[in-house]
Scaffold this motif. Structure first.
Motif, PDB file in Angstrom:
ATOM      1  N   ARG A  77      -2.563  -7.511  -3.869  1.00  0.00           N
ATOM      2  CA  ARG A  77      -3.114  -7.189  -2.633  1.00  0.00           C
ATOM      3  C   ARG A  77      -4.578  -7.839  -2.804  1.00  0.00           C
ATOM      4  O   ARG A  77      -4.979  -8.357  -1.946  1.00  0.00           O
ATOM      5  CB  ARG A  77      -3.208  -5.515  -2.732  1.00  0.00           C
ATOM      6  CG  ARG A  77      -4.071  -5.006  -1.676  1.00  0.00           C
ATOM      7  CD  ARG A  77      -3.288  -4.963  -0.357  1.00  0.00           C
ATOM      8  NE  ARG A  77      -4.239  -4.580   0.714  1.00  0.00           N
ATOM      9  CZ  ARG A  77      -5.182  -5.173   1.282  1.00  0.00           C
ATOM     10  NH1 ARG A  77      -5.650  -6.434   0.982  1.00  0.00           N
ATOM     11  NH2 ARG A  77      -5.762  -4.627   2.335  1.00  0.00           N
ATOM     12  N   THR A  78      -5.314  -7.535  -3.895  1.00  0.00           N
ATOM     13  CA  THR A  78      -6.765  -7.887  -3.855  1.00  0.00           C
ATOM     14  C   THR A  78      -6.794  -9.647  -4.233  1.00  0.00           C
ATOM     15  O   THR A  78      -7.808 -10.031  -4.117  1.00  0.00           O
ATOM     16  CB  THR A  78      -7.344  -7.261  -4.915  1.00  0.00           C
ATOM     17  OG1 THR A  78      -7.006  -7.530  -6.158  1.00  0.00           O
ATOM     18  CG2 THR A  78      -7.518  -5.797  -4.335  1.00  0.00           C
ATOM     19  N   GLU A  79      -6.087  -9.979  -5.081  1.00  0.00           N
ATOM     20  CA  GLU A  79      -6.257 -11.343  -5.548  1.00  0.00           C
ATOM     21  C   GLU A  79      -5.234 -12.768  -5.053  1.00  0.00           C
ATOM     22  O   GLU A  79      -5.992 -13.291  -4.216  1.00  0.00           O
ATOM     23  CB  GLU A  79      -6.043 -11.312  -7.061  1.00  0.00           C
ATOM     24  CG  GLU A  79      -6.188 -12.597  -7.766  1.00  0.00           C
ATOM     25  CD  GLU A  79      -5.500 -12.701  -9.169  1.00  0.00           C
ATOM     26  OE1 GLU A  79      -4.690 -13.541  -9.330  1.00  0.00           O
ATOM     27  OE2 GLU A  79      -6.117 -11.845 -10.235  1.00  0.00           O
TER      28      GLU A  79
ATOM     29  N   LEU B 293       2.163   2.146  -3.445  1.00  0.00           N
ATOM     30  CA  LEU B 293       1.067   2.692  -4.147  1.00  0.00           C
ATOM     31  C   LEU B 293       1.152   4.122  -4.332  1.00  0.00           C
ATOM     32  O   LEU B 293       1.345   4.862  -5.235  1.00  0.00           O
ATOM     33  CB  LEU B 293      -0.328   2.167  -3.791  1.00  0.00           C
ATOM     34  CG  LEU B 293      -0.584   0.777  -4.036  1.00  0.00           C
ATOM     35  CD1 LEU B 293      -1.945   0.466  -3.682  1.00  0.00           C
ATOM     36  CD2 LEU B 293      -0.425   0.376  -5.456  1.00  0.00           C
ATOM     37  N   ASP B 294       1.740   4.703  -2.994  1.00  0.00           N
ATOM     38  CA  ASP B 294       1.585   6.201  -2.910  1.00  0.00           C
ATOM     39  C   ASP B 294       2.906   6.602  -3.804  1.00  0.00           C
ATOM     40  O   ASP B 294       2.885   7.621  -4.124  1.00  0.00           O
ATOM     41  CB  ASP B 294       1.638   6.529  -1.573  1.00  0.00           C
ATOM     42  CG  ASP B 294       0.345   6.655  -1.044  1.00  0.00           C
ATOM     43  OD1 ASP B 294      -0.621   7.028  -1.666  1.00  0.00           O
ATOM     44  OD2 ASP B 294       0.167   6.096   0.336  1.00  0.00           O
TER      45      ASP B 294
ATOM     46  N   ASN C  12       2.277   6.692  -7.379  1.00  0.00           N
ATOM     47  CA  ASN C  12       1.158   8.027  -7.662  1.00  0.00           C
ATOM     48  C   ASN C  12       2.289   9.355  -7.480  1.00  0.00           C
ATOM     49  O   ASN C  12       2.022  10.066  -8.615  1.00  0.00           O
ATOM     50  CB  ASN C  12       0.281   8.108  -6.562  1.00  0.00           C
ATOM     51  CG  ASN C  12      -0.950   7.324  -6.977  1.00  0.00           C
ATOM     52  OD1 ASN C  12      -0.968   6.720  -8.030  1.00  0.00           O
ATOM     53  ND2 ASN C  12      -1.736   6.973  -5.626  1.00  0.00           N
TER      54      ASN C  12
ATOM     55  N   GLU D 174       5.842   5.899 -17.974  1.00  0.00           N
ATOM     56  CA  GLU D 174       4.645   6.248 -17.320  1.00  0.00           C
ATOM     57  C   GLU D 174       3.681   4.919 -17.222  1.00  0.00           C
ATOM     58  O   GLU D 174       3.163   4.574 -16.229  1.00  0.00           O
ATOM     59  CB  GLU D 174       3.932   7.437 -17.776  1.00  0.00           C
ATOM     60  CG  GLU D 174       2.701   7.821 -16.814  1.00  0.00           C
ATOM     61  CD  GLU D 174       1.879   8.902 -17.238  1.00  0.00           C
ATOM     62  OE1 GLU D 174       1.874   9.362 -18.480  1.00  0.00           O
ATOM     63  OE2 GLU D 174       1.050   9.351 -16.204  1.00  0.00           O
TER      64      GLU D 174
ATOM     65  N   PHE E 111       1.689  -0.229 -10.621  1.00  0.00           N
ATOM     66  CA  PHE E 111       0.704   0.148  -9.641  1.00  0.00           C
ATOM     67  C   PHE E 111      -0.401  -0.929  -9.734  1.00  0.00           C
ATOM     68  O   PHE E 111      -0.889  -1.512  -8.797  1.00  0.00           O
ATOM     69  CB  PHE E 111       0.175   1.385 -10.151  1.00  0.00           C
ATOM     70  CG  PHE E 111      -1.085   2.140  -9.221  1.00  0.00           C
ATOM     71  CD1 PHE E 111      -0.769   2.764  -8.086  1.00  0.00           C
ATOM     72  CD2 PHE E 111      -2.229   1.582  -9.256  1.00  0.00           C
ATOM     73  CE1 PHE E 111      -1.858   3.269  -7.230  1.00  0.00           C
ATOM     74  CE2 PHE E 111      -3.256   1.877  -8.349  1.00  0.00           C
ATOM     75  CZ  PHE E 111      -3.014   2.764  -7.559  1.00  0.00           C
ATOM     76  N   ARG E 112      -0.683  -1.408 -10.828  1.00  0.00           N
ATOM     77  CA  ARG E 112      -1.818  -2.242 -11.163  1.00  0.00           C
ATOM     78  C   ARG E 112      -1.447  -3.722 -10.537  1.00  0.00           C
ATOM     79  O   ARG E 112      -2.181  -4.294  -9.825  1.00  0.00           O
ATOM     80  CB  ARG E 112      -1.993  -2.448 -12.621  1.00  0.00           C
ATOM     81  CG  ARG E 112      -3.285  -2.441 -12.925  1.00  0.00           C
ATOM     82  CD  ARG E 112      -3.466  -2.252 -14.611  1.00  0.00           C
ATOM     83  NE  ARG E 112      -3.338  -0.885 -15.040  1.00  0.00           N
ATOM     84  CZ  ARG E 112      -3.430  -0.466 -16.314  1.00  0.00           C
ATOM     85  NH1 ARG E 112      -3.777  -1.376 -17.154  1.00  0.00           N
ATOM     86  NH2 ARG E 112      -3.554   0.652 -16.557  1.00  0.00           N
TER      87      ARG E 112
ATOM     88  N   ARG F  49       4.219   9.227 -10.701  1.00  0.00           N
ATOM     89  CA  ARG F  49       3.510   9.562 -11.939  1.00  0.00           C
ATOM     90  C   ARG F  49       3.494  11.194 -12.040  1.00  0.00           C
ATOM     91  O   ARG F  49       3.475  11.740 -12.951  1.00  0.00           O
ATOM     92  CB  ARG F  49       2.161   8.971 -11.941  1.00  0.00           C
ATOM     93  CG  ARG F  49       2.102   7.406 -12.241  1.00  0.00           C
ATOM     94  CD  ARG F  49       1.060   6.679 -12.523  1.00  0.00           C
ATOM     95  NE  ARG F  49       0.243   7.373 -13.546  1.00  0.00           N
ATOM     96  CZ  ARG F  49      -1.084   7.370 -13.888  1.00  0.00           C
ATOM     97  NH1 ARG F  49      -1.571   6.333 -13.191  1.00  0.00           N
ATOM     98  NH2 ARG F  49      -1.688   7.802 -14.719  1.00  0.00           N
TER      99      ARG F  49
ATOM    100  N   ARG G 106       2.449   2.667 -14.005  1.00  0.00           N
ATOM    101  CA  ARG G 106       1.113   2.240 -14.061  1.00  0.00           C
ATOM    102  C   ARG G 106       0.705   0.842 -13.933  1.00  0.00           C
ATOM    103  O   ARG G 106       0.040   0.326 -12.956  1.00  0.00           O
ATOM    104  CB  ARG G 106      -0.071   2.797 -15.158  1.00  0.00           C
ATOM    105  CG  ARG G 106      -0.627   4.376 -14.956  1.00  0.00           C
ATOM    106  CD  ARG G 106      -0.385   5.003 -16.196  1.00  0.00           C
ATOM    107  NE  ARG G 106      -1.949   4.480 -17.072  1.00  0.00           N
ATOM    108  CZ  ARG G 106      -1.964   4.635 -18.138  1.00  0.00           C
ATOM    109  NH1 ARG G 106      -1.452   5.497 -18.926  1.00  0.00           N
ATOM    110  NH2 ARG G 106      -3.160   4.243 -18.823  1.00  0.00           N
TER     111      ARG G 106
ATOM    112  N   VAL H   5      -1.474  -3.706  -6.832  1.00  0.00           N
ATOM    113  CA  VAL H   5      -3.207  -3.907  -6.465  1.00  0.00           C
ATOM    114  C   VAL H   5      -3.527  -5.461  -6.633  1.00  0.00           C
ATOM    115  O   VAL H   5      -4.244  -5.852  -5.589  1.00  0.00           O
ATOM    116  CB  VAL H   5      -3.961  -2.930  -7.127  1.00  0.00           C
ATOM    117  CG1 VAL H   5      -5.310  -3.045  -7.004  1.00  0.00           C
ATOM    118  CG2 VAL H   5      -3.621  -1.369  -7.027  1.00  0.00           C
TER     119      VAL H   5
ATOM    120  N   VAL I  79       0.878  -1.181   0.093  1.00  0.00           N
ATOM    121  CA  VAL I  79      -0.145   0.266   0.012  1.00  0.00           C
ATOM    122  C   VAL I  79       0.798   1.186  -0.050  1.00  0.00           C
ATOM    123  O   VAL I  79       0.623   2.288  -0.721  1.00  0.00           O
ATOM    124  CB  VAL I  79      -0.956   0.031   1.144  1.00  0.00           C
ATOM    125  CG1 VAL I  79      -1.676   1.247   1.372  1.00  0.00           C
ATOM    126  CG2 VAL I  79      -2.247  -0.952   1.003  1.00  0.00           C
ATOM    127  N   LYS I  80       1.840   1.150   0.712  1.00  0.00           N
ATOM    128  CA  LYS I  80       2.607   2.452   0.824  1.00  0.00           C
ATOM    129  C   LYS I  80       3.535   2.635  -0.317  1.00  0.00           C
ATOM    130  O   LYS I  80       3.724   3.723  -0.901  1.00  0.00           O
ATOM    131  CB  LYS I  80       3.778   2.179   2.017  1.00  0.00           C
ATOM    132  CG  LYS I  80       3.287   2.142   3.304  1.00  0.00           C
ATOM    133  CD  LYS I  80       4.098   2.054   4.404  1.00  0.00           C
ATOM    134  CE  LYS I  80       3.417   2.271   5.602  1.00  0.00           C
ATOM    135  NZ  LYS I  80       3.323   1.095   6.603  1.00  0.00           N
TER     136      LYS I  80
END
Lengths: 500, 416
Positions: free
Chosen positions: B383-385, B118-119, B122, B369, B376-377, B125, B373, B380, B115-116
């Motif tokens: 994290r979610t899967e 991810l920031d 961002n 860029e 980042f993806r 970018r 991205r 995520v 999560v950190k």
């Protein structure tokens, strides 16, 4: 450049002319800046709007009750800016023009957005936010993004199109630089929420965000169609999909939550367990969004979240059915924690009935289907039967007249004595037991009466017939007494309110 | 465990180091790995794969190449491959079948670092966006200073135009994004020795900027340097007992955490972002095959950051150094709004070089860029899967690890 296209001009004149052009461009740039900034300090610019009736200042179609007035540039300024932009672009100063424009408009856009009360948070901040704070921020986001995407961005788009009329690439660049960061910030917040913890409480907020992004979808494609904003559309779609995934994951998490809710201490009295209330109320609330939930569930091309192969399909009703299945399993596990088997069936009946009651005529009922409801009712009947068996069967067996007849006076007397003791035991034991639903309570009492009284009556009748007056002092309870006793069971303690 | 510092003194190549490791390592961590089962082979293969990728990256990057946009892209490729291998490893049935509950804490800890990260993505970018703004200003300089025919001299108008763009570029390159105090305190700065402050003005009013900074921009307290510290916080190699208790999973998680930390650190070092910082103490157990090449990369970047002319720069991307050099030269050449004839060649050379860099940046920026991205993806996604499954598969135990909110207890009378 422009001047160099003039034939036969001597180099020194050309240089001089070029220099003059550069200087005048520099002046024009200052003027351009001034015109843009001028309006920033005088937001009453809308008063000037009627000056230009052909091109009204765009205030996008009214969205619900958003009563927002955009401080657009006065029509006169736009004309002047357009004139300057045309000349600067022709002299090769287009980028400077777009740059000056976007810096000024960006400030305006960002100021407007911050007036809507939204703030920018990092992903970590969003993840660590208190639930109530997050709710508040999501609410603000929901309100603000609509204003921004329905009103602010389209207004900016039209403004840049007017200032840079006929200069499409510059118009696009100016707009993109002014609005991109704001759009990105809105999406980042949604992305942060979507990647956050999958706690069931978040469902409703996430669904609302999903709905909002869905609602704005057509708008996005119109506003961000140019080359500089293309990727925003892609980003937007991704963000939207992630929110949908988050919703699906939250359902899985709900299921896990039920699975993990271990039986610890059995609930005294066999009443409705908190997990039942929680799950049913939760699903009930969720069913208000059933259309959108249905859409989200069916949207999952990859059933990535389904951890169990047995899960029948990804549709919402299947999902809910699955959760109910888990709940029933979990309740049955919990019922085993009771020392008294009869009480465990009271517990199951209470919870089973609560589920049926809460379904009422809701969307939830529709989604589970009539067959499921019938199944649930038949389960309750089975549990009732089991209750009779575990609780009253022993007494019945006692007073059942066997093929060998009643037996001796002594045997009859002892049977009746045991019967009375059992009855007394049951009364004492079941004192705290509850059945929350009035009808169910009546049904249990009546069925118990039906189960016990006929046998008891016929036993007494036969005993009286065969043993006559010798029975007089032995019969302590008439069938009516026993029935009254049964009808006193499950008196609801006043503390616990029956369910609605 | 001791860091890898003195390994270089033996004069061994990374490759030989790796061979040594595979055959003769004696430390505890690898003892555990020495168990021969297919699961262990998979775990070993992952370590080796990470090592190979970083060895390639480290040995193929020359001094010129290191920290260029194309090099950063290679690094991100390495990250994405590691990430994918890690995902496959974690999802593999063999490992999945008996994930012990003791790995929960590790998985949650990994999520936290993700999560950190991810920031950081961002922020990077935003930094890339900022670089894009620089190229626009550079374009203006190029247009103003590039004579299109031989007889054409640079008039005062051209020079003024170039100077204005150079001054804007100087502000933009020296400023931390959105640091309001910075904008004003640096207003008068430029690449030139004396500055050209008469030309510098931004259109926005101070009040607006201030307003904005308080609300609609990345929180002013957000710091890339602190974020990197947070990602590296408590990142310690797993103990032998821990590796054993988690069926070996502790080691790949540690590896992935380390790769995540290093990659995010390099991004922050290279690309402009809010409150950058290069200082970080890395230490990885040297018996891990990837430790040496990773440390070598970190050391080289650290050295680069200590160079005199790079200490104050807004990012260590190699391209910035060239831009700054050319822009400074042009600024000095044109600051009097007059260029002597004998200086024309110098102007032309710098314009030429600036043009080349600018073109290279522009070509590299979009793919870069896209890659950020993608990073980042992928983060995520994990994290979610994939890793959520680990938690799901381990029953009840997760109730002890409420830090990620997985064990949420319902309120007894919720929404009655």
């Amino acid at each position: 450049m422009l001047l160099r296209t003039i034939p036969n001009l001597s180099p020194s004149y050309l240089d001089h002319a070029e220099d003059l052009l550069q200087r005048s461009m520099s002046r024009l740039r200052s003027e351009f800046n001034y015109l843009l900034c001028d309006t920033l300090s005088s937001p009453a610019a809308l008063d000037d709007e009627p000056e230009d009736p052909d091109l009204p200042i765009p205030v996008a179609q009214p969205v619900q009750d958003f009563n927002v007035v955009i401080d657009a540039l006065p029509g006169g300024n736009i004309r002047d800016l357009g004139d300057i932009a045309k000349r600067m672009a022709a002299a090769g100063f287009g980028q400077e023009c777009a740059n000056a424009y976007s810096i000024s408009r960006k400030d305006f856009v960002e100021e407007s957005v911050s007036r809507l009360g939204v703030r920018v948070f990092s992903t970590s901040q969003v993840q660590n936010m208190e639930c109530s704070d997050l709710d508040l921020e999501i609410e603000r986001w929901n309100q603000a993004i609509k204003v921004v995407f329905h009103i602010l961005f389209p207004s900016e788009r039209r403004l840049s199109d007017r200032v840079f009329a006929g200069l499409a690439p510059i118009a696009d660049l100016g707009f993109a630089d002014a609005c991109r960061e704001t759009a990105v910030n809105f999406l980042r917040f949604a992305a942060a929420v979507a990647t956050g913890q999958r706690v069931p409480e978040k469902l409703f907020k996430v669904v609302r965000m999903y709905e909002t992004l869905k609602e704005l979808l057509p708008q996005i494609h119109v506003v961000f169609e140019d080359q500089y904003c293309e990727y925003l559309v892609e980003e937007y779609d991704l963000c939207w999909m992630n929110l949908g995934q988050a919703v699906r994951d939250i359902f899985v998490e709900l299921e896990n939550l039920v699975k993990r809710d271990l039986p610890n201490r059995p609930l005294p009295g066999g009443g409705v367990h908190p997990i039942t209330r929680y799950v049913i109320n939760y699903l009930h609330a969720a069913s208000f969004f059933w259309r959108i939930l249905q859409e989200i569930m069916e949207d999952s091309a990859v059933p990535a979240t389904s951890v169990d192969e047995l899960r029948p399909s990804s549709s919402l009703s299947a999902q809910i059915g699955w959760i109910m299945e888990r709940l029933n399993q979990n309740l049955e596990e919990k019922s085993r924690a009771y020392d008294n088997e009869a009480l465990s069936f009271v517990f199951l009946m209470n919870n089973g009935q609560y589920i049926v009651d809460k379904l009422g005529s809701s969307e939830l009922k529709m989604m589970l289907g009539n067959e499921w409801i019938r199944g649930q009712h038949s389960k309750i009947r089975q549990w009732l039967g089991m209750y009779h068996k575990r609780c009253w069967a022993k007494m019945i067996a006692l007073i059942q007249i066997s093929s060998e007849g009643l037996g001796s006076v002594l045997a009859v007397k002892s049977k009746l004595k045991y019967f009375n003791t059992y009855l007394q035991d049951i009364r004492t034991e079941q004192k705290g037991w509850v059945i929350l639903n009035d009808q169910l309570r009546d049904k249990i009492r009546s069925s118990t009466v039906d189960y016990v009284i006929p046998t008891y009556s016929s036993f007494l009748d036969r005993a009286r017939r065969e043993l006559g007056r010798r029975m007089d002092n032995t019969v302590k309870h008439s069938p009516d007494d026993v029935e009254a006793c049964i009808r006193e069971l499950f008196v609801v303690a006043t503390r616990q309110k029956p369910p609605r | 465990m001791p860091p890898t510092d003195y390994q270089g003194s033996f004069g061994r190549s990374f490759l030989s180091l790796r061979r040594d490791h595979v055959h003769t390592t004696t430390t505890t961590t690898t003892d555990v790995l020495a168990r021969t089962s297919s699961q262990d082979l998979e775990l070993q293969a992952f370590q080796k794969c990470v090592a190979d990728l970083f060895i390639d990256l480290s040995s193929s990057s020359s001094t010129d190449d290191l920290l260029s946009i194309s090099w950063i892209r290679k690094l991100l490729d390495v990250f994405l491959i590691c990430k994918e291998d890690f995902r496959i490893l974690v999802l593999s049935d063999r490992l999945n079948a008996d994930i012990p509950a003791s790995s929960n804490r590790l998985v949650l800890d990994f999520f936290d670092r993700c999560v950190k990260a991810l920031d950081v993505c961002n922020a990077i970018r935003d930094g890339i966006d900022q670089i894009r703004q620089w190229t626009i200003l550079i374009d203006i300089v190029l247009v103003a200073l590039r004579p299109s025919s031989s007889h054409f001299a640079l008039g005062e108008g051209h020079l003024r135009r170039a100077n204005k763009a150079l001054a804007d570029l100087a502000i933009s390159m020296l400023d931390d994004k959105d640091s309001v105090g910075g904008v004003f305190s640096h207003r008068n700065r430029s690449f030139g020795r004396h500055g050209n402050n008469n030309n510098i003005h931004r259109s926005s009013s101070p009040a607006t900027r201030h307003f904005r900074s308080l609300s609609w921009s990345v929180s002013r307290t957000w710091s890339a340097a602190k974020q990197i510290q947070a990602i590296g916080n408590n990142l310690v190699p797993p103990k032998t007992s821990e590796i054993a208790a988690t069926n070996g999973l502790a080691l790949p998680i540690y590896t992935m955490n380390s790769v995540l930390l290093v990659v995010m650190w390099v991004l922050v070092a290279a690309v402009p972002c809010q409150d950058r910082g290069v200082q970080h103490h890395f230490s990885f157990p040297r018996n891990l095959p990837w430790a040496a090449p990773v440390m070598s990369i970190c050391d080289r970047i650290m050295e680069e950051s200590k160079k005199k002319d790079r200490r104050n720069s807004n990012g260590l991307l190699m391209e910035f150094e060239k831009i700054e050099r050319c822009a400074r030269a042009l600024s000095e050449l044109t600051e009097l709004n007059k260029v002597e004839d004998d200086k024309m060649d110098e102007v032309r050379e710098n314009v030429q070089e600036l043009d080349e860099i600018c073109r290279a940046i522009r070509e590299g920026l979009d793919p870069l860029e896209k890659q950020v991205r993608e990073v980042f993806r992928q983060i995520v996604r994990s994290r979610t899967e994939s890793l959520d499954r680990l938690l799901l598969h381990s029953p009840s135990s997760s109730s002890s690890s409420s830090s990620a909110g997985t064990a949420h207890h319902p309120p007894p009378h919720h929404q009655k």
